[in-house]
Write an enzyme that holds these catalytic residues in place. Structure first.
Site, PDB file in Angstrom:
ATOM      1  N   SER A 275       2.242 -44.333 -19.524  1.00 31.44           N
ATOM      2  CA  SER A 275       3.096 -45.451 -19.932  1.00 31.44           C
ATOM      3  C   SER A 275       2.256 -46.702 -20.139  1.00 31.44           C
ATOM      4  CB  SER A 275       4.133 -45.739 -18.850  1.00 31.44           C
ATOM      5  OG  SER A 275       3.504 -46.296 -17.712  1.00 31.44           O
ATOM      6  N   ASP A 276       2.694 -47.569 -21.032  1.00 29.11           N
ATOM      7  CA  ASP A 276       2.115 -48.910 -21.023  1.00 29.11           C
ATOM      8  C   ASP A 276       2.523 -49.552 -19.705  1.00 29.11           C
ATOM      9  OD1 ASP A 276       0.811 -51.252 -21.616  1.00 29.11           O
ATOM     10  OD2 ASP A 276       1.636 -51.426 -23.640  1.00 29.11           O
TER      11      ASP A 276
END
Ligand code: NAG
Ligand code: NAG
Ligand code: NAG
Ligand code: NAG
Ligand code: NAG
Ligand code: NAG
Ligand code: NAG
Ligand code: NAG
Ligand code: NAG
Ligand code: NAG
Length: 792
Positions: A275-276
């Site tokens: 994930s960012d």
């Protein structure tokens, strides 16, 4: 990503259902990994995972912020399998939160070189620094944003709005990084084209306002935004970062159609999706949708003191209550361990530099001593001789846009005028651009701009300014006024006699989390140029910019030369001096289009104001222009650009010598590729079958050495194609160095994918019937030769 971004846990009852849930992750995903040379590593990973407890596996997929390793992303060690943990570091042009590292040219600068060898060399040199500091994963390269909006705040981190050029640049970057023993993490998947409302926020009354939704049709997804990611997967990229925004109203990091469907099934991606930072909005849903690793771990803005996570303990519960099968957890662990083992990171990998933690805390505004740490140990110097490569790429990424009256190269000038904030030494700290704290709207005023801001920035050990480099290069008289505000007064009484040449340096700041608001260069740039040009008949304007600008002074007869120098990194001044004095012949080409006026670009950034902005679903961006961004937009609407995509001048001249020759390499029996039964990383392998070889030759017809970039565009016959097909698309380029009067053959290879469109009904790539035109030239508007071929 930005570690201290305020981010609010997304309430579970607000979950959007994926638009298309037809991809069942268990049945259709591609399981790592018997392909792309990862088979041995996969078997080792399987053995390791079979020895791990559920808790160990959960530890492998859950980020921890403060484990004293001092990386921007951390996975803890797992002693039972002698796994030392993972150190994940920003970013695409430098190891951001570290000391004694180099600052390389930005992505846009690298793309402007159109030079595969330099792109590869940059990746490999970056990897040497990351490995030297004990970082297993380099967060980069960037293929999203692609550059749909010319003012997008992060475009400069990536390469070009053209998917072919970005695909090549991403691919060669990844090969360089991973040949250097470091995992690449391509970002951001996908449609992350604006910073404005890039993720969720809270309205004044406390309700959740969802992040911008990029609503992208299927054909545009395949032919434009996903194209470079396919190249990245084909190059064996270890990891893919999902983005902050929503795609079709579902957050990227929990979008099953995107992660399980497009990425893991169609493109056959066998590594892990991370994930960012704070881009995760759910646990069970994200994991079932294809997210493999959660970063940075804890949920909230005060992440350093928190330990709560969508993964971690919650994942233990989700396995216990069977909402996530343990086989999926095993899959996540396999995906993370396989590239680690494949790149040999389990063997003699350097330990994390203990000084990193001190730098990271300093960047977050936390005093290491207040944190109870002993004095900082000396940093490990990993810069090696990279400054030479940085200087070379910085020069190769300069695009000469105008050069009249033989202004350049400078011929032993005795009296040089130098103007503008951007020519000066940086005045607010050499690491200023690297801090994670918020920056003023246009960065700092006084001082040269070498890179942009945010997580893709850098902590410089030095920046060579144009002033310093010019002084180093010449003993000429140097008269300068560096303060733009003073230049605006028009008082040039200090300048005598009139300089032989006046160099005006301009800059355009751009950063993560904020889109640009102006097409022009910053700090009254137009007036500054006009004032200098009013008394100096040989005015050379150099821009240090994130990319697209308007240049309202371009036709001023006293502006006799213009150079787009982009963001060159730490050797900035030396790189531009090499070009100005002719030590290096400019060979950069524009990786985007410069318009005559800003209204020539469509697609404004979605920016909602007033109370409507607080509606939970207000932020929608319909990508209705489809494939028609950048030069395709200018072509389709017959808009004349100021300087077109692919354009760039040289101190010499080139001509194509031989008519294009086209040779069929493989027989074309069908419009569709063979059934994708044996998907490999990158997708159906028959898409990459070479169908035609296109050759021509180019000659240096001038009197100095120089490099040419010969470009191949494909123009489809519109009656055989779906509506809104671009007039032409880039499908090949070759950069070649030639001595005066010498000539060389150029060869392009056209694959099935290069000549196909995405048929949304068939859900497959399809070759059009009939005639296809092949155009070869020196820019998207400087076509010198054309040849038609019949596919069927
Ligand atoms: C988004 O919606 C469009 C229009 O319905 C569709 O063509 C496309 O496949 C969808 N893409 C994703 C990733 O959901
Ligand atoms: C579990 O996830 C929820 C959000 O769904 C979060 O509020 C909570 O803090 C998490 N629990 C732990 C122990 O991390
Ligand atoms: C299982 O556990 C997860 C994580 O705590 C939770 O989100 C989910 O609602 C639980 N499901 C059931 C059916 O209890
Ligand atoms: C000065 O120029 C020389 C010769 O190009 C170069 O080697 C040196 O690095 C330059 N000095 C600085 C501080 O950049
Ligand atoms: C968006 O609008 C706000 C005012 O509502 C303004 O401050 C901001 O600069 C705008 N952003 C862009 C990228 O235009
Ligand atoms: C220079 O730019 C600033 C900020 O954009 C603006 O306030 C000012 O009016 C400009 N000065 C002139 C003389 O145009
Ligand atoms: C160009 O420079 C000359 C001085 O060399 C000046 O007389 C003339 O007005 C300038 N032209 C413009 C358009 O600024
Ligand atoms: C909060 O504001 C939003 C947007 O103005 C509005 O749609 C919503 O009804 C408001 N909610 C409450 C509880 O007042
Ligand atoms: C985006 O597309 C949707 C579906 O076609 C439409 O309802 C909506 O009005 C569009 N939004 C904008 C801002 O054009
Ligand atoms: C796309 O494929 C379908 C068959 O699945 C076919 O009927 C249609 O003609 C194709 N579209 C084009 C533009 O050829």
């Amino acid at each position: 990503m930005k570690l201290l971004t305020v981010c609010i846990a997304f309430l579970s009852h607000l979950w959007y259902e994926p638009v298309a849930a037809e991809f069942d992750y268990i049945q259709r995903r591609v399981i790592p990994s018997r392909k792309g040379g990862w088979a041995d590593a996969f078997h080792q990973a399987k053995t390791l995972v079979s020895r791990m407890s559920v808790e160990d596996k959960i530890s492998l997929v859950t980020g921890v912020v403060f484990n004293r390793a001092g990386c921007v992303g951390n996975i803890n060690a797992i002693d039972s399998i002698h796994f030392p943990g993972l150190c994940i570091q920003d970013g695409p042009l430098s190891l951001r939160n570290a000391d004694l590292v180099s600052t390389f040219p930005a992505g846009v600068t690298t793309a402007a070189t159109w030079d595969r060898a330099l792109i590869y060399a940059r990746g490999k040199a970056l990897a040497a620094e990351f490995r030297g500091k004990g970082a297993h994963v380099l967060i980069g390269p960037v293929a999203g944003p692609l550059g749909r909006h010319p003012l997008g705040g992060r475009n400069w981190e990536g390469f070009s709005p053209d998917p072919y050029l970005t695909g090549v640049a991403a691919s060669y970057s990844i090969r360089g990084i991973q040949d250097g023993g470091v995992q690449a993490c391509i970002k951001h998947l996908i449609g992350y084209e604006q910073e404005t409302q890039r993720s969720n926020t809270v309205s004044p009354n406390g309700t959740e306002v969802a992040g911008i939704s990029s609503n992208i049709d299927d054909r545009t997804m395949h032919e434009l935004y996903l194209w470079p990611f396919a190249d990245a997967v084909r190059s064996g990229v270890a990891s893919v970062m999902c983005s902050y925004n929503r795609v079709n109203e579902t957050y990227s990091c929990e979008n099953s159609k995107l992660l399980n469907g497009l990425l893991k099934t169609e493109l056959g991606f066998q590594g892990y999706v991370v994930s960012d930072w704070f881009g995760t909005h759910s646990g069970v849903k994200s994991i079932l949708s294809g997210l493999d690793m959660n970063m940075p771990g804890p949920l909230g803005s005060d992440s350093i003191s928190q330990s709560n996570s969508y993964f971690g303990q919650n994942l233990t519960w989700a396995i216990a209550n069977s909402s996530i099968p343990e086989s999926r957890l095993d899959d996540m662990a396999h995906r993370i361990l396989t590239p680690y083992l494949h790149l040999g990171q389990n063997k003699a990998f350097p330990a994390i530099d203990p000084s990193n933690l001190y730098v990271l805390l300093t960047d977050y505004g936390i005093s290491p001593s207040a944190y109870g740490l002993p004095p900082a140990p000396p940093a490990r110097d990993v810069r090696g001789d990279h400054k030479d490569l940085i200087r070379q790429i910085g020069a190769a990424g300069v695009v000469l846009l105008k050069n009249t009256h033989s202004t350049l190269p400078l011929k032993n000038p005795e009296n040089i005028g130098l103007f503008g904030y951007d020519a000066a030494d940086v005045s607010d700290g050499v690491a200023y651009q690297g801090t994670a704290t918020s920056t003023p709207e246009f960065g700092f005023k006084m001082g040269t701009l070498s890179v942009g801001g945010g997580s893709g920035s850098a902590r410089n050990t030095y920046v060579v300014s144009p002033l310093q480099a010019i002084r180093n290069r010449t003993n000429a008289r140097l008269q300068y006024i560096l303060n733009n505000e003073f230049i605006l007064r028009g008082d040039f009484s200090s300048i005598f006699p009139e300089p032989d040449v006046c160099l005006v340096f301009l800059k355009t700041w751009s950063e993560e989390s904020r889109d640009r608001v102006s097409f022009e260069n910053d700090y009254n740039s137009t007036l500054v140029v006009e004032k200098v040009a009013s008394f100096c008949s040989k005015t050379v304007v150099i821009t240090h910019s994130s990319g697209v600008n308007t240049l309202p002074w371009a036709k001023n007869p006293n502006v006799t030369a213009i150079l787009a120098a982009h963001y060159p990194g730490q050797e900035s001044g030396n790189s531009i001096v090499d070009i100005l004095f002719g030590d290096i012949n400019p060979s950069g080409r524009l990786p985007y289009t410069i318009p005559i006026k800003e209204g020539d670009y469509g697609n404004l950034i979605v920016n909602i104001s007033g109370s409507a902005a607080y509606d939970s679903s207000a932020w929608q961006s319909n990508f209705t222009e489809g494939l028609l961004i950048d030069y395709r937009h200018f072509d389709a609407n017959s808009i004349t650009p100021l300087y077109e995509f692919g354009f760039g001048l040289s101190y010499t001249t080139f001509e194509l010598q031989k008519p294009i020759n086209v040779k069929a390499i493989s027989a074309i029996r069908q419009q569709f590729p063979n059934a994708a039964s044996d998907t490999v990383p990158g997708g159906n392998p028959s898409l990459f079958t070479e169908l035609f070889e296109v050759t021509t030759s180019v000659k240096n017809t001038g009197s100095v050495d120089g490099a040419s970039v010969v470009q191949l565009y494909v123009s489809f016959n519109h009656k055989d194609m779906p509506a809104n097909t671009p007039v032409k698309v880039l499908r090949g380029f070759e950069k070649i160095n030639l001595q005066p009067q010498s000539e060389a053959f150029i060869k392009f290879s056209l694959t099935r994918r290069d000549l196909s469109f995405w048929n949304v009904t068939a859900q497959d790539w399809q070759l059009p019937l009939g005639i296809v035109n092949l155009l070869v030239g020196f820019s998207s508007r400087d076509i010198r030769q054309a040849r038609s071929i019949r596919l069927f």
